[in-house]
Design a protein around this motif. Structure first.
Motif, PDB file in Angstrom:
ATOM      1  N   PRO A  48       1.113  -1.300   0.183  1.00  0.00           N
ATOM      2  CA  PRO A  48      -0.002  -0.071   0.220  1.00  0.00           C
ATOM      3  C   PRO A  48       0.909   1.295  -0.083  1.00  0.00           C
ATOM      4  CG  PRO A  48      -0.961  -1.489   1.971  1.00  0.00           C
ATOM      5  CD  PRO A  48       0.685  -2.016   1.304  1.00  0.00           C
ATOM      6  N   HIS A 113      -4.421   9.432   4.161  1.00  0.00           N
ATOM      7  CA  HIS A 113      -4.088   8.246   2.976  1.00  0.00           C
ATOM      8  C   HIS A 113      -5.771   8.820   2.168  1.00  0.00           C
ATOM      9  CE1 HIS A 113      -0.723   6.362   3.203  1.00  0.00           C
ATOM     10  NE2 HIS A 113      -1.434   5.776   4.479  1.00  0.00           N
ATOM     11  N   TRP A 135      -0.409   7.053  -6.492  1.00  0.00           N
ATOM     12  CA  TRP A 135      -0.823   6.558  -5.179  1.00  0.00           C
ATOM     13  C   TRP A 135      -2.938   5.753  -6.220  1.00  0.00           C
ATOM     14  CZ3 TRP A 135       3.320   7.770  -3.542  1.00  0.00           C
ATOM     15  CH2 TRP A 135       4.467   7.075  -3.261  1.00  0.00           C
ATOM     16  N   ASN A 137      -5.975   4.361  -3.953  1.00  0.00           N
ATOM     17  CA  ASN A 137      -6.003   3.138  -3.036  1.00  0.00           C
ATOM     18  C   ASN A 137      -7.560   3.362  -3.309  1.00  0.00           C
ATOM     19  OD1 ASN A 137      -3.397   4.401  -2.001  1.00  0.00           O
ATOM     20  ND2 ASN A 137      -3.698   6.026  -1.440  1.00  0.00           N
ATOM     21  N   SER A 148      -2.906  -0.171  -2.856  1.00  0.00           N
ATOM     22  CA  SER A 148      -2.870   0.443  -3.983  1.00  0.00           C
ATOM     23  C   SER A 148      -2.222   0.037  -5.237  1.00  0.00           C
ATOM     24  CB  SER A 148      -1.648   1.299  -2.976  1.00  0.00           C
ATOM     25  OG  SER A 148      -1.925   2.169  -2.181  1.00  0.00           O
TER      26      SER A 148
END
Length: 179
Positions: A48, A113, A135, A137, A148
């Motif tokens: 991730p 995040h 990324w 996610n 991710s």
């Protein structure tokens, strides 16, 4: 004789100083990016996104945000055509010989995040150097980061040209134009 030689070198010294000053000067550009998914198949990264995903980069100052101009291109990236736009943003940024980074994110933050988060590092030499680390996610039912997809790309860009960067199931359209 010695004074004449020194006098002859003066224009060369001045030119050298002026050109080195111009090389370190920053120029204001409009940066516009579209991050999109190319297929419905998601390719998770090996791990991730890190908790320090911004790596010291600052978010875009709201006063520097600009109106997007790649709206026709973004309009073609529809689910009916097999695409999904994840982020479309434009902003003004100074770019020079020293790298400058911005942190990009979109969506609702969950435990530090975002659904899409990452950095763009830009530097100008003869061309504009771009380093993208973005990324995409996915979160579990409790809101914790579960996996991710990473779009990591380095490229040399021509000022004013629209560039397509392909990276697995994700893509990036970017145009950097002087203001």
């Amino acid at each position: 004789m010695r004074a004449r030689r020194t006098l002859a070198l003066l224009p060369l010294i001045l030119f050298s100083l002026l050109s080195s000053t111009a090389a370190v000067a920053e120029t204001l550009y409009q940066v516009e990016v579209i991050v999109f998914r190319q297929t419905t198949q998601q390719l998770p990264a090996a791990r991730p996104a890190p908790d320090d995903w911004a790596q010291g980069a600052l978010p875009i100052d709201p006063n520097q945000e600009r109106t997007t101009s790649l709206n026709n291109e973004a309009g073609k990236l529809t689910p009916a055509n097999g695409y999904l736009v994840l982020l479309h943003k434009a902003w003004a940024q100074n770019i020079g010989a020293s790298p400058s980074s911005v942190a990009l994110s979109t969506g609702t933050e969950q435990f530090g995040h975002f659904p899409l988060e990452g950095t763009l590092k830009l530097k100008q030499d003869r061309l504009i150097d771009l380093d993208a680390n973005l990324w995409v996610n996915r979160f579990d039912d409790s809101g914790a980061l579960s996996s991710s997809e990473l779009l990591k790309y380095s490229a040399h860009l021509q000022s004013g040209e629209l560039t397509f960067l392909d990276h697995g199931s994700l893509g990036l359209l970017v145009r950097i134009s002087p203001l």
